[in-house]
Design a protein around this motif. Structure first.
Motif, PDB file in Angstrom:
ATOM      1  N   ALA A 193       0.807  -1.223   0.000  1.00 17.53           N
ATOM      2  CA  ALA A 193       0.000   0.000   0.000  1.00 17.53           C
ATOM      3  C   ALA A 193       0.838   1.270   0.000  1.00 17.53           C
ATOM      4  CB  ALA A 193      -0.930   0.000   1.210  1.00 17.53           C
ATOM      5  N   LEU A 194       2.119   1.163   0.317  1.00 23.66           N
ATOM      6  CA  LEU A 194       2.966   2.356   0.380  1.00 23.66           C
ATOM      7  C   LEU A 194       3.257   2.932  -1.004  1.00 23.66           C
ATOM      8  CD1 LEU A 194       5.541   1.188   3.058  1.00 23.66           C
ATOM      9  CD2 LEU A 194       3.765   2.914   3.354  1.00 23.66           C
ATOM     10  N   GLY A 195       3.140   2.116  -2.016  1.00 21.64           N
ATOM     11  CA  GLY A 195       3.418   2.584  -3.369  1.00 21.64           C
ATOM     12  C   GLY A 195       2.188   3.189  -4.020  1.00 21.64           C
ATOM     13  N   GLY A 196       2.324   3.526  -5.291  1.00 17.37           N
ATOM     14  CA  GLY A 196       1.226   4.102  -6.029  1.00 17.37           C
ATOM     15  C   GLY A 196       0.520   3.059  -6.877  1.00 17.37           C
ATOM     16  N   ALA A 197      -0.413   3.529  -7.683  1.00 20.14           N
ATOM     17  CA  ALA A 197      -1.134   2.654  -8.601  1.00 20.14           C
ATOM     18  C   ALA A 197      -0.521   2.775  -9.983  1.00 20.14           C
ATOM     19  CB  ALA A 197      -2.610   3.031  -8.631  1.00 20.14           C
ATOM     20  N   GLY A 198      -0.753   1.755 -10.812  1.00 19.86           N
ATOM     21  CA  GLY A 198      -0.262   1.832 -12.176  1.00 19.86           C
ATOM     22  C   GLY A 198      -0.015   0.469 -12.769  1.00 19.86           C
ATOM     23  N   ASN A 199       0.212   0.467 -14.077  1.00 19.71           N
ATOM     24  CA  ASN A 199       0.532  -0.746 -14.817  1.00 19.71           C
ATOM     25  C   ASN A 199       1.787  -0.471 -15.615  1.00 19.71           C
ATOM     26  OD1 ASN A 199       0.676  -2.874 -16.722  1.00 19.71           O
ATOM     27  ND2 ASN A 199      -1.540  -3.172 -16.643  1.00 19.71           N
ATOM     28  N   ALA A 234       5.361   8.124  -2.429  1.00 18.44           N
ATOM     29  CA  ALA A 234       5.812   7.368  -3.595  1.00 18.44           C
ATOM     30  C   ALA A 234       4.683   7.177  -4.600  1.00 18.44           C
ATOM     31  CB  ALA A 234       6.362   6.015  -3.170  1.00 18.44           C
ATOM     32  N   LYS A 235       5.025   7.301  -5.859  1.00 19.47           N
ATOM     33  CA  LYS A 235       4.046   7.133  -6.934  1.00 19.47           C
ATOM     34  C   LYS A 235       4.214   5.805  -7.666  1.00 19.47           C
ATOM     35  CE  LYS A 235       2.197  11.270  -6.510  1.00 19.47           C
ATOM     36  NZ  LYS A 235       2.962  11.716  -5.331  1.00 19.47           N
ATOM     37  N   LEU A 236       5.403   5.182  -7.564  1.00 16.60           N
ATOM     38  CA  LEU A 236       5.624   3.967  -8.323  1.00 16.60           C
ATOM     39  C   LEU A 236       4.999   2.758  -7.625  1.00 16.60           C
ATOM     40  CD1 LEU A 236       9.424   3.038  -7.986  1.00 16.60           C
ATOM     41  CD2 LEU A 236       8.208   4.533  -6.438  1.00 16.60           C
ATOM     42  N   PRO A 237       4.449   1.801  -8.379  1.00 16.57           N
ATOM     43  CA  PRO A 237       3.825   0.620  -7.788  1.00 16.57           C
ATOM     44  C   PRO A 237       4.850  -0.244  -7.063  1.00 16.57           C
ATOM     45  CG  PRO A 237       3.225   0.858 -10.105  1.00 16.57           C
ATOM     46  CD  PRO A 237       4.351   1.813  -9.839  1.00 16.57           C
ATOM     47  N   ALA A 238       4.387  -0.968  -6.057  1.00 18.74           N
ATOM     48  CA  ALA A 238       5.275  -1.839  -5.290  1.00 18.74           C
ATOM     49  C   ALA A 238       4.559  -3.128  -4.936  1.00 18.74           C
ATOM     50  CB  ALA A 238       5.757  -1.139  -4.024  1.00 18.74           C
ATOM     51  N   LEU A 239       5.317  -4.222  -4.963  1.00 16.69           N
ATOM     52  CA  LEU A 239       4.817  -5.534  -4.572  1.00 16.69           C
ATOM     53  C   LEU A 239       5.774  -6.152  -3.564  1.00 16.69           C
ATOM     54  CD1 LEU A 239       3.933  -7.080  -8.080  1.00 16.69           C
ATOM     55  CD2 LEU A 239       2.396  -5.841  -6.547  1.00 16.69           C
ATOM     56  N   HIS A 240       5.261  -7.060  -2.755  1.00 20.68           N
ATOM     57  CA  HIS A 240       6.084  -7.866  -1.863  1.00 20.68           C
ATOM     58  C   HIS A 240       6.077  -9.285  -2.417  1.00 20.68           C
ATOM     59  CE1 HIS A 240       6.967  -9.498   2.457  1.00 20.68           C
ATOM     60  NE2 HIS A 240       8.042  -9.426   1.712  1.00 20.68           N
ATOM     61  N   VAL A 241       7.272  -9.788  -2.767  1.00 26.17           N
ATOM     62  CA  VAL A 241       7.404 -11.026  -3.529  1.00 26.17           C
ATOM     63  C   VAL A 241       8.149 -12.077  -2.701  1.00 26.17           C
ATOM     64  CG1 VAL A 241       8.307 -12.011  -5.674  1.00 26.17           C
ATOM     65  CG2 VAL A 241       7.425  -9.675  -5.658  1.00 26.17           C
ATOM     66  N   ARG A 242       7.783 -13.328  -2.883  1.00 31.92           N
ATOM     67  CA  ARG A 242       8.438 -14.421  -2.168  1.00 31.92           C
ATOM     68  C   ARG A 242       9.921 -14.525  -2.535  1.00 31.92           C
ATOM     69  NH1 ARG A 242       5.212 -16.655   1.912  1.00 31.92           N
ATOM     70  NH2 ARG A 242       3.122 -17.079   1.099  1.00 31.92           N
ATOM     71  N   ARG A 243      10.715 -14.997  -1.592  1.00 36.16           N
ATOM     72  CA  ARG A 243      12.136 -15.216  -1.831  1.00 36.16           C
ATOM     73  C   ARG A 243      12.354 -16.232  -2.952  1.00 36.16           C
ATOM     74  NH1 ARG A 243      16.126 -13.907   1.830  1.00 36.16           N
ATOM     75  NH2 ARG A 243      17.215 -15.894   1.507  1.00 36.16           N
ATOM     76  N   SER A 244      11.468 -17.209  -3.048  1.00 38.94           N
ATOM     77  CA  SER A 244      11.627 -18.229  -4.082  1.00 38.94           C
ATOM     78  C   SER A 244      11.587 -17.635  -5.481  1.00 38.94           C
ATOM     79  CB  SER A 244      10.535 -19.297  -3.936  1.00 38.94           C
ATOM     80  OG  SER A 244       9.243 -18.708  -4.045  1.00 38.94           O
ATOM     81  N   VAL A 245      10.864 -16.529  -5.662  1.00 37.93           N
ATOM     82  CA  VAL A 245      10.802 -15.878  -6.975  1.00 37.93           C
ATOM     83  C   VAL A 245      12.158 -15.281  -7.324  1.00 37.93           C
ATOM     84  CG1 VAL A 245       9.728 -14.030  -8.317  1.00 37.93           C
ATOM     85  CG2 VAL A 245       8.337 -15.417  -6.755  1.00 37.93           C
ATOM     86  N   LEU A 246      12.752 -14.536  -6.399  1.00 38.54           N
ATOM     87  CA  LEU A 246      14.076 -13.954  -6.636  1.00 38.54           C
ATOM     88  C   LEU A 246      15.122 -15.057  -6.777  1.00 38.54           C
ATOM     89  CD1 LEU A 246      16.072 -11.644  -6.909  1.00 38.54           C
ATOM     90  CD2 LEU A 246      16.052 -11.399  -4.404  1.00 38.54           C
ATOM     91  N   GLU A 247      14.971 -16.121  -5.995  1.00 32.95           N
ATOM     92  CA  GLU A 247      15.899 -17.249  -6.070  1.00 32.95           C
ATOM     93  C   GLU A 247      15.972 -17.793  -7.495  1.00 32.95           C
ATOM     94  OE1 GLU A 247      18.699 -19.360  -4.505  1.00 32.95           O
ATOM     95  OE2 GLU A 247      17.271 -18.985  -2.866  1.00 32.95           O
ATOM     96  N   THR A 299       9.533   2.906   3.004  1.00 32.76           N
ATOM     97  CA  THR A 299       9.298   4.216   2.389  1.00 32.76           C
ATOM     98  C   THR A 299      10.593   4.819   1.872  1.00 32.76           C
ATOM     99  OG1 THR A 299       9.397   5.173   4.623  1.00 32.76           O
ATOM    100  CG2 THR A 299       7.217   4.766   3.693  1.00 32.76           C
ATOM    101  N   ARG A 300      11.700   4.618   2.607  1.00 33.14           N
ATOM    102  CA  ARG A 300      12.989   5.145   2.166  1.00 33.14           C
ATOM    103  C   ARG A 300      13.444   4.424   0.903  1.00 33.14           C
ATOM    104  NH1 ARG A 300      15.739   7.989   6.370  1.00 33.14           N
ATOM    105  NH2 ARG A 300      17.422   8.261   4.868  1.00 33.14           N
ATOM    106  N   LYS A 301      13.261   3.122   0.857  1.00 30.73           N
ATOM    107  CA  LYS A 301      13.659   2.357  -0.330  1.00 30.73           C
ATOM    108  C   LYS A 301      12.836   2.766  -1.552  1.00 30.73           C
ATOM    109  CE  LYS A 301      14.927  -1.649   2.516  1.00 30.73           C
ATOM    110  NZ  LYS A 301      16.312  -1.985   2.186  1.00 30.73           N
ATOM    111  N   LEU A 302      11.548   2.989  -1.338  1.00 38.33           N
ATOM    112  CA  LEU A 302      10.687   3.428  -2.438  1.00 38.33           C
ATOM    113  C   LEU A 302      11.106   4.801  -2.951  1.00 38.33           C
ATOM    114  CD1 LEU A 302       7.112   2.336  -1.307  1.00 38.33           C
ATOM    115  CD2 LEU A 302       8.197   1.744  -3.468  1.00 38.33           C
ATOM    116  N   ALA A 303      11.357   5.710  -2.015  1.00 39.12           N
ATOM    117  CA  ALA A 303      11.739   7.069  -2.408  1.00 39.12           C
ATOM    118  C   ALA A 303      13.043   7.073  -3.201  1.00 39.12           C
ATOM    119  CB  ALA A 303      11.869   7.955  -1.170  1.00 39.12           C
ATOM    120  N   LEU A 304      13.996   6.248  -2.785  1.00 41.77           N
ATOM    121  CA  LEU A 304      15.281   6.197  -3.480  1.00 41.77           C
ATOM    122  C   LEU A 304      15.120   5.595  -4.874  1.00 41.77           C
ATOM    123  CD1 LEU A 304      18.296   6.689  -3.440  1.00 41.77           C
ATOM    124  CD2 LEU A 304      18.592   4.480  -2.281  1.00 41.77           C
ATOM    125  N   ALA A 305      14.346   4.526  -4.981  1.00 47.18           N
ATOM    126  CA  ALA A 305      14.113   3.917  -6.293  1.00 47.18           C
ATOM    127  C   ALA A 305      13.414   4.896  -7.225  1.00 47.18           C
ATOM    128  CB  ALA A 305      13.285   2.647  -6.137  1.00 47.18           C
TER     129      ALA A 305
END
Length: 616
Positions: free
Chosen positions: A129-135, A234-247, A192-198
């Motif tokens: 929810a900290l990020g924005g909406a968008g596709n 933050a305006k950019l969209p954000a997701l929380h993803v499982r470690r297995s995906v990054l793995e 929020t800091r990570k989102l702002a920097l990205a």
């Protein structure tokens, strides 16, 4: 309680001596209404157990459990015989800002072979929810922890072009358990800091991934509502993803294991960021900033006689932290129900029992009694603020507000061995101190009172409106704002004793002939939340002397803990400024800067000890 505190014997039929002088304060041993002490305790146990049960989901503002708790309280007030106060029902609704989902989120990964995989929301990822909406659609880049720092020198984005791309970043910071990190670096862990920097780096979206510690804790995904009340630009969209995906992404592009990458970062303290060559992602978040509804629960017992048009408010907040959030002291990345048995199912339970007792009185004389279960207390006293802005009964005719918050952990005073009861607001009307002192003596409490009516609970809202207030609580404890604040730890007999004394105090407030006149306690307002640095201590509000601030507890991982401050220390000086009480403590802390190191002088074992504390 906002970072806070908080039995049958003879029922006092306070003499309605409205025409004949001051009311009586509970003479004799006439039987209380509604049965014996054991019967009262059975009701209290039933109520607090339900309110702190998994069904109520920690009574967080974004949970269905909060509505279940509200319906339960309303039903109990109705069953007791109280009238609805507003619009024919027992609710006083209000709204608060929040980010709400307007549709499902989407994450599609496409590899070098052009084949795509649509991941499942709730299983592989959750929207943040900290990020924005968008596709958006773009190439994938692994940006380590998404941290850039000068002290210590560390930059996950060094040599990495993320403009127009989707970055994958780990939660927390490198070497997260290191005691050498300055506060400015540890603050980089905030989402929020990570989102702002990205966003500053012109990324299109952010995919958050639990670090190794979060993975060991079950690799839980944050629910969207976990951060829905937090403010973020933050305006950019954000997701929380499982470690297995990054793995899988790391293995496919560089034949690397995520755990090995993390170990290498920690070992050398050097970023291991890299492009995830050939991989792209489509990210969609459907959400908007809106307002959500909360509600106070209000029941009324009308008054009788010459004082019937005046009001006494008896309040307790029924909300808590839900599954955690930024106010949790657990420090974990895993969502967990925070039952809030003491904070503040106990106060709400006490309020309902008081409503039953007063409703059972035949031909009760005196002022109107308005029983309110406030919502939104944990996020800024919002329910009581709303009541005071739109009072259901005029504040100018409100004689007093009586607040109960955290009354479920009555415990013996270390010195006197008597049960220790704390109060605030004793100076907001000239008769309040003697009232509390007399009742505490009668009910055999070790009573410590503050004159001020300002503090971290709902009485503060009324005090700001110049309504005399009284607030009872039983003190902080190690389970405060933790998942471990459970119903089995409630001292039910102790809570009943607090209810007994409260009943007599409220009866006095309802019948004293002259409406108590508000007294402003200058310079004694309790400390307010600050944007400045913090030590990380919970003060002992029971410490009576103006000789320093007694430390009740120290939160792990905070500046105070790292600097060597211990429970039982008496803080007497901060950065060369004398500390006598909480007011001077706050004045000494106010000008301090994050990242600075200050001297904190404590009295320990009868000797002054100087500690060096780095603030954050």
């Amino acid at each position: 309680m906002l970072i806070r505190r908080w039995l049958v014997r003879s029922l006092v039929l306070v003499g309605v001596a409205v025409l004949a002088g001051a009311p009586e304060r509970a003479k004799g041993a006439a039987a209380r209404s509604l049965g014996t002490a054991l019967e009262s305790e059975a009701r209290l146990r039933k109520d607090v157990t339900f309110l702190a049960s998994p069904a109520c989901e920690g009574r967080g503002p974004m949970t269905k459990g909060l509505a279940k708790a509200a319906d339960y309280v309303a039903a109990e007030l109705k069953k007791a015989g109280l009238k609805p106060a507003n619009r024919g029902d027992y609710f006083q609704p209000f709204t608060i800002p929040a980010t709400v989902k307007t549709g499902p989120a989407k994450l599609v990964l496409t590899g070098p072979n052009g084949r795509g995989a649509t991941l499942k929301e709730g299983t592989h990822f959750q929207a943040v929810a900290l990020g924005g909406a968008g596709n958006v659609h773009g190439e994938l880049v692994f940006a380590g922890y998404g941290v850039t720092s000068e002290k210590p020198a560390y930059d996950d984005y060094a040599g990495l072009d993320v403009a127009g791309k989707i970055v994958v970043v780990l939660r927390d910071v490198p070497r997260a358990k290191s005691k050498d990190h300055p506060p400015s670096f540890r603050m980089q862990a905030a989402l929020t800091r990570k989102l702002a920097l990205a966003e500053k780096k012109k990324a299109l979206a952010v995919l958050f991934v639990n670090n190794a510690a979060g993975g060991r804790d079950g690799d839980s995904l944050l629910d969207f509502n976990f951060t829905a009340l937090a403010k973020s630009s933050a305006k950019l969209p954000a997701l929380h993803v499982r470690r297995s995906v990054l793995e899988k992404l790391l293995q496919a592009t560089a034949n690397l294991k995520l755990a090995d990458v993390e170990k290498e970062i920690d070992r050398d303290f050097k970023p291991q960021s890299r492009e995830l060559t050939g991989w792209t992602a489509t990210v969609e978040v459907q959400a908007k900033r809106d307002r959500i509804g909360l509600k106070n629960v209000v029941g009324v017992l009308e008054g009788n006689g010459p004082l019937a048009d005046e009001t006494v408010v008896v309040g307790a907040h029924y909300d808590h932290l839900g599954y955690g959030g930024t106010s949790s002291r657990s420090g974990g990345t895993k969502m967990a129900i925070h039952p809030g048995a003491d904070d503040n199912a106990s106060g709400t339970t006490a309020m309902m029992e008081l409503a039953r007792r007063f409703a059972a009185k035949q031909d009760r004389q005196g002022r109107r009694l308005v029983f309110v279960a406030f919502s939104g207390e944990e996020i800024g006293l919002l329910g009581s603020r709303h009541y005071c802005a739109a009072p259901l009964f005029a504040l100018k005719d409100t004689a007093a507000m009586f607040n109960l918050d955290m009354v479920g952990r009555l415990s013996p005073d270390p010195k006197t061995k008597k049960a220790r009861l704390l109060s605030e607001g004793g100076g907001t009307a000239k008769e309040f101190k003697s009232l509390l002192d007399d009742l505490a003596k009668k009910y055999d409490f070790q009573h410590t009172g503050k004159a001020s009516g300002f503090g971290p609970s709902d009485h503060d809202s009324f005090c700001h409106k110049k309504v005399p207030v009284l607030f009872l609580w039983t003190g902080y404890h190690a389970d405060y704002h933790m998942p471990s604040d459970t119903a089995d730890k409630i001292n039910v007999a102790g809570m009943r004793r607090v209810v007994d004394m409260s009943e007599e105090a409220i009866a006095y407030l309802a019948t004293v002939p002259n409406k108590p006149a508000f007294v402003e306690v200058k310079g004694k307002a309790g400390p307010r939340p600050s944007k400045g640095p913090r030590l990380g201590i919970a003060p002992d509000y029971g410490h009576e002397k103006d000789d320093g601030v007694m430390v009740f507890s120290v939160t792990d991982g905070t500046p105070a803990a790292r600097g060597g401050v211990k429970a039982g220390d008496l803080i007497v000086r901060i950065a060369n400024k004398e500390v006598k009480n909480l007011q001077t403590y706050m004045e000494a802390m106010a000008p301090q800067k994050r990242g600075s190191t200050i001297n904190v002088v404590v009295v320990r074992g009868g000797k002054n000890v100087t500690l060096k504390v780095r603030l954050e």
